[in-house]
Scaffold this active site. Structure first.
Site, PDB file in Angstrom:
ATOM      1  N   ILE A 168       8.520  -5.555   2.538  1.00 51.81           N
ATOM      2  CA  ILE A 168       8.862  -4.293   1.882  1.00 51.81           C
ATOM      3  C   ILE A 168       8.792  -3.144   2.879  1.00 51.81           C
ATOM      4  O   ILE A 168       9.669  -2.277   2.913  1.00 51.81           O
ATOM      5  CB  ILE A 168       7.935  -4.046   0.679  1.00 51.81           C
ATOM      6  CG1 ILE A 168       8.132  -5.155  -0.365  1.00 51.81           C
ATOM      7  CG2 ILE A 168       8.207  -2.673   0.063  1.00 51.81           C
ATOM      8  CD1 ILE A 168       7.182  -5.073  -1.535  1.00 51.81           C
ATOM      9  N   ASP A 175       0.029  -2.027  11.412  1.00 50.13           N
ATOM     10  CA  ASP A 175       0.031  -3.404  10.923  1.00 50.13           C
ATOM     11  C   ASP A 175      -0.662  -4.264  11.973  1.00 50.13           C
ATOM     12  O   ASP A 175      -0.073  -4.568  13.016  1.00 50.13           O
ATOM     13  CB  ASP A 175       1.452  -3.913  10.675  1.00 50.13           C
ATOM     14  CG  ASP A 175       1.465  -5.244   9.928  1.00 50.13           C
ATOM     15  OD1 ASP A 175       0.587  -6.096  10.210  1.00 50.13           O
ATOM     16  OD2 ASP A 175       2.330  -5.433   9.063  1.00 50.13           O
ATOM     17  N   ARG A 231      -0.379  -1.586  -4.285  1.00 50.86           N
ATOM     18  CA  ARG A 231      -1.387  -2.028  -5.243  1.00 50.86           C
ATOM     19  C   ARG A 231      -2.371  -0.896  -5.471  1.00 50.86           C
ATOM     20  O   ARG A 231      -2.775  -0.196  -4.548  1.00 50.86           O
ATOM     21  CB  ARG A 231      -2.142  -3.265  -4.723  1.00 50.86           C
ATOM     22  CG  ARG A 231      -1.349  -4.567  -4.866  1.00 50.86           C
ATOM     23  CD  ARG A 231      -1.312  -5.004  -6.343  1.00 50.86           C
ATOM     24  NE  ARG A 231      -0.545  -6.227  -6.536  1.00 50.86           N
ATOM     25  CZ  ARG A 231       0.729  -6.277  -6.876  1.00 50.86           C
ATOM     26  NH1 ARG A 231       1.408  -5.155  -7.034  1.00 50.86           N
ATOM     27  NH2 ARG A 231       1.332  -7.421  -7.072  1.00 50.86           N
ATOM     28  N   GLU A 250      -5.031  -0.675 -14.681  1.00 54.14           N
ATOM     29  CA  GLU A 250      -3.778  -0.532 -15.415  1.00 54.14           C
ATOM     30  C   GLU A 250      -3.844  -1.296 -16.734  1.00 54.14           C
ATOM     31  O   GLU A 250      -4.514  -2.332 -16.807  1.00 54.14           O
ATOM     32  CB  GLU A 250      -2.614  -1.052 -14.557  1.00 54.14           C
ATOM     33  CG  GLU A 250      -2.389  -0.234 -13.280  1.00 54.14           C
ATOM     34  CD  GLU A 250      -1.204  -0.735 -12.463  1.00 54.14           C
ATOM     35  OE1 GLU A 250      -0.592  -1.749 -12.854  1.00 54.14           O
ATOM     36  OE2 GLU A 250      -0.881  -0.139 -11.440  1.00 54.14           O
ATOM     37  N   HIS A 258       3.937   1.902 -12.738  1.00 55.90           N
ATOM     38  CA  HIS A 258       4.123   0.618 -12.041  1.00 55.90           C
ATOM     39  C   HIS A 258       5.562   0.122 -12.214  1.00 55.90           C
ATOM     40  O   HIS A 258       5.826  -0.976 -12.717  1.00 55.90           O
ATOM     41  CB  HIS A 258       3.135  -0.426 -12.559  1.00 55.90           C
ATOM     42  CG  HIS A 258       2.866  -1.512 -11.554  1.00 55.90           C
ATOM     43  ND1 HIS A 258       1.636  -2.118 -11.411  1.00 55.90           N
ATOM     44  CD2 HIS A 258       3.673  -2.108 -10.636  1.00 55.90           C
ATOM     45  CE1 HIS A 258       1.698  -3.039 -10.460  1.00 55.90           C
ATOM     46  NE2 HIS A 258       2.923  -3.044  -9.979  1.00 55.90           N
TER      47      HIS A 258
END
Length: 529
Positions: A152, A171, A232, A261, A279
């Site tokens: 993503i 990363d 997340r 959630e 979401h």
């Protein structure tokens, strides 16, 4: 013959149901209602869920036939992967189903935050024309920091590049050269926090990433920064973010995910500079359809006993294209090994030699183990439970790799030590442009024979007349020989005769051949499905 039962516990796209087709009995239940869900698991071979169904140890205990749990989406927060693995149940998801949707939603929130789209929309619908209040900022020449340059994150980078931004990323698992190929400069987390005008999060949720962007980090950012999280909930500390915006240390945020959630009440909702969505990262028709079709295909593969690339609890993960043709070869070699050994080995080595060894070949070890136990246990053997079967039977398994293969471009060997100390081995390769499967070695004897449905092997003292005796006996019993090869370690030494035949050789005929030629033993292999 009863069809395998697939239980769909939440909504699945019509395209996904169509993939399952008429090969399965598809049942439906409400996975969020435990009183319905648990009893429905009793006769289920496969379970398909989304995010509302909790697949925990209790649920697994109600499903004695369950072989695969498929999550029609990316996250697996609602599936106890460890408990499933212990139960020998494969867990699969649809890791690429929503990546485009999530990347596009990320860009939408970045733009909405930069240009105050939601705020201007709300004001105007309330009859207020506030052009000056909602003046925004351009993306051009801004620094965008991407936390997590996976699938993503890479798509986000590709989509933002035309806006004229400078792309930097954090990363720890990516090589700087790979990031550079994408036009992204790899830097530390601290540098992203200090340099970025926009920070977007694309990391998995783990012990290491929960609270990664917290109070300390938000004291190091530019006051003009805008933070977007479509990954997340919990990776960005919501309370710390609220405080930072209130105190003017952060300019704004776009938040799609929350620590708990569903979330319908949060201090962040009070802030005019925060854009929130419930979401929606994966909430497109295209993503839902992709998720349904991907998991349906995985379920079909899993119930057929095949390797599933999207399985999360099978070592090896995605399989290189050069490795895939070796899967059926390794499995056949495992079955031949078991037939030759006549028992379960105490130690098993799966050896991969040649060019293929440059890839991750752990899946070939799994395929060989699957073959080793296929004809040993009554239950179905899968890529998940094969290692567990080996462990339960005290079999030590080791994968050996080498790029050196003197005789063949690639060769796979299954070699094991039996309880009495004897060693049994069988090797195979894929030959020619058509990748024809061939056995090229058995117990040290060299040969080149295609493993058809019915095979037989006899080891004996080398001498004239043996081929005639074997042919005569099989002819009398109307067993047609398709091919025959003889290999020996030395003239007049030990020899091995390998046969492919058109039908199974009865046990008494095997004994008769062994007795008449004075064989050390005769072994047949039935590879018919």
């Amino acid at each position: 013959m009863n069809k395998p039962v697939v239980l769909v516990a939440e909504e699945l796209s019509e395209a996904g149901l169509a993939v399952l087709g008429a090969d399965f009995e598809v049942r439906h239940t409400d996975g969020a209602d435990r009183s319905q869900f648990l009893p429905a698991l009793a006769e289920v071979d496969a379970l398909i869920v989304r995010s509302a169904t909790q697949v925990d140890a209790e649920a697994l205990s109600h499903a004695p036939r369950l072989r695969v749990v498929a999550r029609a989406g990316v996250g697996l927060d609602n599936v106890d992967v460890e408990a499933a693995t212990k139960a020998g149940v494969m867990v699969v998801n649809a890791p690429t189903s929503n990546i485009t949707s999530a990347a596009e939603h990320t860009v939408a929130l970045i733009l909405a935050s930069a240009r105050n789209v939601a705020q201007g929309h709300g004001a105007l619908k309330n009859g207020e024309w506030k052009r000056s209040k909602y003046t925004g900022v351009e993306l051009d020449e801004k620094v965008v920091g991407i936390l997590g340059l996976g699938r993503i994150g890479q798509l986000v980078a590709q989509r933002l590049a035309p806006f004229g931004v400078e792309l930097i990323a954090y990363d720890p698992y990516l090589q700087p050269a790979r990031a550079a190929q994408m036009g992204v400069r790899l830097v530390s987390l601290e540098e992203v926090l200090k340099q970025a005008d926009f920070i977007t999060v694309h990391l998995p949720k783990s012990k290491e990433t929960i609270g990664l962007i917290g109070d300390r980090e938000l004291h190091t950012v530019k006051p003009s920064v805008r933070i977007v999280n479509v990954a997340r909930g919990g990776i960005v500390d919501e309370a710390a973010l609220y405080a930072a915006i209130k105190e003017g240390r952060v300019a704004g945020a776009g938040i799609d995910v929350f620590a708990k959630e569903p979330c319908t009440d949060s201090p962040l909702f009070e802030l005019d500079s925060v854009v929130v969505t419930p979401h929606l990262g994966a909430s497109t028709h295209e993503a839902q359809e992709k998720a349904g079709t991907q998991v349906a295909r995985s379920v079909k593969l899993a119930l057929a006993g095949e390797f599933v690339p999207d399985a999360v609890n099978v070592q090896g993960g995605a399989v290189a294209e050069d490795v895939k043709p070796g899967l059926p070869l390794a499995e056949k070699l495992g079955r031949v090994f078991t037939a030759l050994a006549g028992e379960v080995a105490t130690r098993l080595d799966v050896e991969i030699r040649g060019e293929i060894a440059a890839h991750d070949v752990r899946v070939l070890e799994l395929a060989a183990l699957k073959g080793v136990f296929t004809d040993v246990v009554e239950d179905s053997v899968t890529y998940v439970n094969a290692p567990l079967l080996a462990k339960d039977r005290g079999v030590t398994v080791e994968l050996v790799t080498s790029d050196e293969s003197p005789d063949w471009r690639n060769v796979v060997t299954v070699r094991g030590v039996l309880a009495d100390g004897r060693t049994v081995s069988v090797s195979g390769t894929l030959s020619g442009p058509r990748q024809i499967t061939k056995i090229v070695e058995v117990n040290g004897f060299q040969m080149e024979i295609e493993p058809t449905e019915h095979l037989a092997f006899f080891t004996y003292a080398d001498r004239p007349g043996i081929v005639g005796i074997v042919g005569k006996i099989l002819g009398e019993r109307e067993v047609n020989i398709a091919s025959m090869q003889v290999s020996r370690d030395a003239k007049g030494g030990r020899a091995l005769i390998a046969l492919t035949v058109d039908s199974s050789i009865p046990a008494e005929v095997v004994d008769q051949i062994a007795q008449e030629i004075g064989a050390e033993g005769g072994r047949t292999v039935d590879l018919a499905d």
